[in-house]
Design a protein around this motif. Sequence first.
Motif, PDB file in Angstrom:
ATOM      1  N   MET A   1      59.014  11.243  50.726  1.00  0.00           N
ATOM      2  CA  MET A   1      58.097  11.026  49.629  1.00  0.00           C
ATOM      3  C   MET A   1      58.522  11.889  48.434  1.00  0.00           C
ATOM      4  O   MET A   1      58.859  13.058  48.597  1.00  0.00           O
ATOM      5  CB  MET A   1      56.666  11.385  50.061  1.00  0.00           C
ATOM      6  N   TYR A   2      58.492  11.301  47.234  1.00  0.00           N
ATOM      7  CA  TYR A   2      58.864  12.028  46.027  1.00  0.00           C
ATOM      8  C   TYR A   2      57.795  13.052  45.676  1.00  0.00           C
ATOM      9  O   TYR A   2      56.611  12.742  45.643  1.00  0.00           O
ATOM     10  CB  TYR A   2      59.053  11.064  44.853  1.00  0.00           C
ATOM     11  N   ARG A   3      58.213  14.286  45.448  1.00  0.00           N
ATOM     12  CA  ARG A   3      57.301  15.348  45.052  1.00  0.00           C
ATOM     13  C   ARG A   3      57.656  15.794  43.643  1.00  0.00           C
ATOM     14  O   ARG A   3      58.825  16.023  43.327  1.00  0.00           O
ATOM     15  CB  ARG A   3      57.403  16.543  46.006  1.00  0.00           C
ATOM     16  N   GLN A   4      56.647  15.912  42.812  1.00  0.00           N
ATOM     17  CA  GLN A   4      56.852  16.308  41.424  1.00  0.00           C
ATOM     18  C   GLN A   4      56.405  17.745  41.224  1.00  0.00           C
ATOM     19  O   GLN A   4      55.347  18.152  41.688  1.00  0.00           O
ATOM     20  CB  GLN A   4      56.058  15.376  40.494  1.00  0.00           C
ATOM     21  N   ARG A   5      57.226  18.529  40.527  1.00  0.00           N
ATOM     22  CA  ARG A   5      56.862  19.893  40.210  1.00  0.00           C
ATOM     23  C   ARG A   5      56.296  19.927  38.797  1.00  0.00           C
ATOM     24  O   ARG A   5      56.914  19.464  37.851  1.00  0.00           O
ATOM     25  CB  ARG A   5      58.052  20.836  40.348  1.00  0.00           C
ATOM     26  N   ILE A   6      55.090  20.486  38.678  1.00  0.00           N
ATOM     27  CA  ILE A   6      54.349  20.499  37.422  1.00  0.00           C
ATOM     28  C   ILE A   6      54.248  21.932  36.898  1.00  0.00           C
ATOM     29  O   ILE A   6      53.846  22.843  37.626  1.00  0.00           O
ATOM     30  CB  ILE A   6      52.921  19.951  37.626  1.00  0.00           C
ATOM     31  N   GLN A   7      54.627  22.127  35.654  1.00  0.00           N
ATOM     32  CA  GLN A   7      54.396  23.419  35.016  1.00  0.00           C
ATOM     33  C   GLN A   7      52.993  23.423  34.399  1.00  0.00           C
ATOM     34  O   GLN A   7      52.585  22.446  33.780  1.00  0.00           O
ATOM     35  CB  GLN A   7      55.453  23.685  33.951  1.00  0.00           C
TER      36      GLN A   7
ATOM     37  N   ASN B   1      53.382  13.175  34.159  1.00  0.00           N
ATOM     38  CA  ASN B   1      52.432  12.098  34.421  1.00  0.00           C
ATOM     39  C   ASN B   1      51.455  12.557  35.501  1.00  0.00           C
ATOM     40  O   ASN B   1      51.838  12.766  36.649  1.00  0.00           O
ATOM     41  CB  ASN B   1      53.173  10.834  34.866  1.00  0.00           C
ATOM     42  N   ILE B   2      50.198  12.729  35.139  1.00  0.00           N
ATOM     43  CA  ILE B   2      49.165  13.169  36.083  1.00  0.00           C
ATOM     44  C   ILE B   2      48.325  11.957  36.450  1.00  0.00           C
ATOM     45  O   ILE B   2      47.521  11.478  35.665  1.00  0.00           O
ATOM     46  CB  ILE B   2      48.286  14.267  35.459  1.00  0.00           C
ATOM     47  N   GLU B   3      48.516  11.437  37.667  1.00  0.00           N
ATOM     48  CA  GLU B   3      47.899  10.171  38.046  1.00  0.00           C
ATOM     49  C   GLU B   3      46.476  10.319  38.584  1.00  0.00           C
ATOM     50  O   GLU B   3      45.676   9.399  38.457  1.00  0.00           O
ATOM     51  CB  GLU B   3      48.779   9.468  39.085  1.00  0.00           C
ATOM     52  N   ASN B   4      46.169  11.435  39.189  1.00  0.00           N
ATOM     53  CA  ASN B   4      44.845  11.583  39.803  1.00  0.00           C
ATOM     54  C   ASN B   4      44.238  12.933  39.414  1.00  0.00           C
ATOM     55  O   ASN B   4      44.101  13.833  40.254  1.00  0.00           O
ATOM     56  CB  ASN B   4      44.964  11.463  41.327  1.00  0.00           C
TER      57      ASN B   4
END
Length: 281
Positions: A1-7, A27-30
């Motif tokens: 599963m793709y994991r996104q790192r958010i600053q 992109n913040i989906e939820n």
Amino acid sequence: MYRQRIQFTKMHGAGNDYIYVNTLLYNIENPEALAIKWSDRHKGIGSDGLVLICKPDTDDADYKMRIFNADGSEAMMCGNASRCIGKYLYERKLTDKTVIRLETLSGIKILNLHLSDDAKSVESVTVDMLEPKLVNPEQYNKPEKGTLTADDRTFEGTFVCMGNPHFVIFVDDVKTLDIEKYGRILERDRCFPERCNIEFAQPLEDGTIRTRVWERGSGITMACGTGACATAVAAAVTERNGRTSRIKMDGGELDIEWKENDNHVYMTGPATIVFDGEIEI
């Protein structure tokens, strides 16, 4: 599963702390679920909620703010968060403007940034919070004053909408009052189908107003910008103070002016960057 790192950036205005994410980069989906997860002060980052800095939907604004409380509900507006966004945008060099038009769910707010002598940092921000509304449309168009009962006490308060709803109650001793007990009940009173922010306020001898906040969706918070504005308006309406007030909250002080010439409320206060971080979603 793709994991996104958010600053992200943790900021606070008079102790009212939020997690800020620039959605022009991520992109913040939820956001509802993330606000609940990240706001947890034991298992998450810890905050009163999540604030998204977004591209505006209208050419009349420079940026847009979306704010989600610690319970995941979306708020219409937050005065403390809007000041923090002004500081963020200027100090992160996303804008060189000192007057910023910020789109919110309760209209476009004008942020006036007050800079340091070297113009490198934002020392405080004045926000035009627009006109207060003094009638609660959910209370069958009754006048702004009302009486509500919570458990063993009856409170008389003043309804003030500053883009989101507030019920301001003046008390003799705000220190000893059980804010959590009564705030929790009053927030969900039947008069407020969409719930309500509750302010407990005590005018002091020096002319300031000591205020404590039960914030809809977050509980007790150190400060609330719209709540400070609502308190100042309620104090003027009930002739407890003039049209200028200094509101002392748990996390700091805010200066509020309700101007006669345009009927707008202006809020001035600090904004502080706490730390930057990165989290995986």
